[in-house]
Enzyme design. Structure first.
Site, short mmCIF file in Angstrom:
data_model
loop_
_atom_site.label_atom_id
_atom_site.label_comp_id
_atom_site.label_asym_id
_atom_site.label_seq_id
_atom_site.Cartn_x
_atom_site.Cartn_y
_atom_site.Cartn_z
N ASP A 14 0.74 -1.12 -0.37
CA ASP A 14 -0.27 0.26 -0.06
C ASP A 14 0.73 1.13 0.32
OD1 ASP A 14 -2.15 1.45 0.41
OD2 ASP A 14 -3.08 0.44 1.93
N ASP A 15 0.37 1.78 -1.10
CA ASP A 15 1.70 3.83 -1.45
C ASP A 15 3.00 3.79 -1.15
OD1 ASP A 15 -0.98 4.76 -0.79
OD2 ASP A 15 -1.49 5.67 1.10
N HIS A 68 -11.61 -2.67 1.21
CA HIS A 68 -11.48 -1.84 0.67
C HIS A 68 -11.91 -1.75 -0.69
CE1 HIS A 68 -9.91 2.74 -0.02
NE2 HIS A 68 -11.25 2.46 0.87
N LYS A 111 -5.96 -6.37 3.82
CA LYS A 111 -6.96 -5.01 3.43
C LYS A 111 -7.64 -5.22 2.33
CE LYS A 111 -6.62 0.13 2.12
NZ LYS A 111 -5.01 0.84 1.58
N LYS A 143 1.08 9.52 -5.10
CA LYS A 143 -0.09 9.35 -5.23
C LYS A 143 -0.96 10.08 -5.48
CE LYS A 143 -3.37 7.43 -1.50
NZ LYS A 143 -3.60 7.03 -0.48
N CYS A 172 -6.36 4.39 -3.96
CA CYS A 172 -5.88 2.53 -3.59
C CYS A 172 -6.92 1.68 -4.02
CB CYS A 172 -6.18 3.06 -2.55
SG CYS A 172 -6.47 1.37 -1.01
#
Length: 620
Positions: A36-37, A131, A129, A298, A74
């Site tokens: 993530d990220d 989401h 995750k 991002k 995301c």
């Protein structure tokens, strides 16, 4: 470093037990690791400041995809991977499914990747995750979208140590941790990077073959938190950078634990396993990550926001390909058809269809031969993809008449790549960063692209030179293509179901303050609605328009003359968007007002993707 808690003890507590071990299968196992990220500079081979030997080892024993593209934030990337569709076709792009009380989710008519794998005999497991929506227990939980087991969190952000939601809901101290379909009530309080890795290792060691392990890590998403021993691996004066890079080292350790588990499993499981490693979007500028040498991060359609590392490794990759690089374009939507061909022995599969494929077509392209650098006629020498639609929102255009005007603005926003050319349309910001850009504030003004920019990615992959004026013929062609996408391609309805904090909080309270599905107290009306994006300042030829569309009767618009437009517009945005206790401040970013953080976030930073979330919030 080893895991601190014995795996058997951890999962006895959780009630997960062990997964029955079957006889080794000739059908390959698939492990998909999504970080993530993290961005382009999140692996040692792209950033020498990172201590990441296990990911480097994975890359050295596999194939590196140097032009792997995702969405700029995301949930749309995740939806694209599982659905095989471009993100612009998904409702995920409207609001990133935030706040968490928004009763929305990935289209339930899609046949997801795990569902397709289940149909051909796979045991499928999701860790970490999610989401992708969870309010409907019968249709939107991971175990109803194709996974046999799930251990992880349902929303998009949580405290790394307590697993509590850090923001975006009115109720406090809500724990987001689920085992299959019920709260994992005895398990929160362990550092998430260790906890989710323990379950992923458990699956890798015990899952019935063939298995699909979808391991979507929490690191390196905010809030930026890590056990002290990982931050101590680095010695920057900016301690925030030590913390972020320490989170990256947790990622690297987790990858090493997975590969060790696979290699150590009886039956030579490693030699029949495909391991895919990648990131969901670029690192947020100012958060500690680096997208060097690319521009932006991002939330931006520049390369730094959408171009991330991807590695295809595992024992299934022949030694002749170890350490090789594929420079052809690859998109997140390609994983579904590519994996399906891979698990069928490299044999191309029939065209993909599901309930809605006639109206919402698949965009993913089978790139198995490109990765394995083979084809029936010898080495693959021609790129499979010539175009990628990275993002597309053209106000007023849609086959269904609903538009893709997700943020209530009047200009077009998006990006597409055609051959060596890239068009970036609408407001996009982000500068160029070093390996160690750190956590200091960033100025977006030095890299603004307000209306459109044209880049030649072959000559200028870092997007320094806008060639719009030098190549008007190319610009005209790509602008026409961008417009045509709006009239010929499916876009989701622009309407966002309103947040339902009352419903979510009531359900969480009844579940011991754990996040669970709920029945919305105010069901969303069908079709498009007038309730659009909130407070956005838009620079026009004659000045500014500031919208505050939080009501249902159409936009309230105030116009400011060009003189002094920055101060006036910013003041109006602050007045309209920061009228509740969740809001800390607004920032003027590329001629647009965005909210900056909230009081519940431990490391607030500018989050344009969460714009809708804050203005619909009720004050405490």
């Amino acid at each position: 470093m080893t895991l601190i808690t014995p795996l058997a003890t951890l999962f006895a507590i959780c009630g997960l037990g062990t997964i029955s071990i079957a006889v080794a299968s000739s059908v390959p196992n698939v492990v998909f690791i999504l970080v993530d990220d993290l961005g382009h500079g999140g692996i040692t081979d792209n950033n020498p400041e990172i201590l990441g030997p296990r990911v480097s080892e994975l890359k050295a024993s596999g194939v590196y995809l140097s032009r792997h593209y995702v969405y700029k934030f995301c949930s749309p990337t995740r939806g694209s991977i599982l659905s095989g569709r471009y993100p612009f076709r998904l409702g995920n792009t409207r609001s990133n499914f935030i706040p968490w009380s928004r009763p929305d989710g990935l289209n339930t008519d899609f046949d997801t990747l795990p569902l397709r794998l289940q149909r051909v005999g796979y045991s499928t497991h999701h860790v970490g995750k999610w989401h992708l929506g969870f309010f409907n227990a019968s249709t939107m939980m991971p175990t109803t979208r194709g996974f046999n087991s799930f251990f992880g969190y349902l929303a998009g952000m949580q405290d790394h140590f307590t697993q509590e939601l850090t923001s975006m809901v009115r109720c406090k101290n809500v724990v987001d941790l689920t085992s299959n379909t019920t709260p994992a009530t005895a398990y929160n309080g362990t550092y998430s990077g260790w906890m989710y890795n323990a379950q992923a290792v458990h699956v890798a060691q015990t899952a019935s073959e063939p298995f699909f392990l979808n391991y979507w890590m929490q690191n390196t998403h905010a809030p930026f938190e890590v056990p002290d021993q990982y931050a101590a691996l680095y010695n920057y004066s900016d301690h925030g950078l030590n913390i972020f890079n320490g989170m990256v080292s947790v990622v690297d350790e987790a990858v090493g634990n997975i590969t060790k588990a696979l290699k150590g499993r009886v039956g030579d499981v490693w030699s029949n396993t495909l391991v895919i490693y990648t990131h969901d979007n670029g690192a947020p500028l100012g958060g500690g990550g680096s997208n060097f040498p690319f521009r932006g991060g991002k939330n931006s359609n520049f390369e730094g926001g959408v171009r991330v590392p991807a590695i295809v490794s595992g024992g299934l990759v022949p030694p002749t390909l170890h350490g090789s690089t594929v420079n052809a374009m690859f998109h997140a939507s390609d994983w579904l058809p590519t994996i399906l061909t891979g698990v069928h022995g490299g044999q191309p599969q029939p065209p993909l269809t599901d309930k809605v494929s006639a109206s919402i077509p698949y965009d993913g392209i089978d790139q198995w031969d490109a990765i394995m650098q083979t084809s029936p006629n010898g080495p693959k020498s021609v790129a499979v993809r010539t175009e990628i639609i990275l993002d597309h929102c053209l106000a007023g255009f849609s086959t269904a008449g609903t538009g893709c005007n997700h943020y209530g603005v009047k200009y077009s926003v998006g990006a597409l790549i055609s051959g060596e050319w890239k068009l970036v349309k609408g407001p996009n910001g982000g500068q160029w960063t070093s390996y160690t850009n750190g956590t200091k504030a960033n100025s977006f003004a030095d890299a603004a692209c307000v209306t459109h920019c044209l880049f030649n990615l072959t000559a200028d992959p870092s997007e320094h030179v806008d060639l719009s004026e030098q190549h008007p013929d190319v610009l005209t062609k790509l602008l026409a293509r961008f417009d045509a996408i709006g009239t010929t391609e499916y876009h989701p309805p622009a309407y966002n179901p309103p947040p339902d904090d009352d419903g979510l909080c009531a359900a969480a309270g009844a579940a011991g303050n754990f996040l669970v599905p709920w029945t919305p107290t105010t069901p969303a009306p069908p079709g498009p609605a007038t309730k659009q994006g909130p407070c956005i300042g838009h620079a026009g030829d004659s000045g500014w328009e500031v919208r505050n569309n939080t009501g249902g009767g159409g936009p309230d618009i105030e116009h400011f003359p060009a003189e002094g437009l920055g101060e006036a517009a910013l003041a109006k945005c602050r007045q309209q968007c920061c009228a509740n206790e969740y809001c800390v401040s607004v920032v003027l970013h590329d001629n647009t007002c965005y909210l900056n953080g909230d009081k519940g976030t431990k490391a607030p930073y500018a989050r344009p993707d969460t714009l809708l979330a804050y203005v619909h919030r009720q004050p405490l």
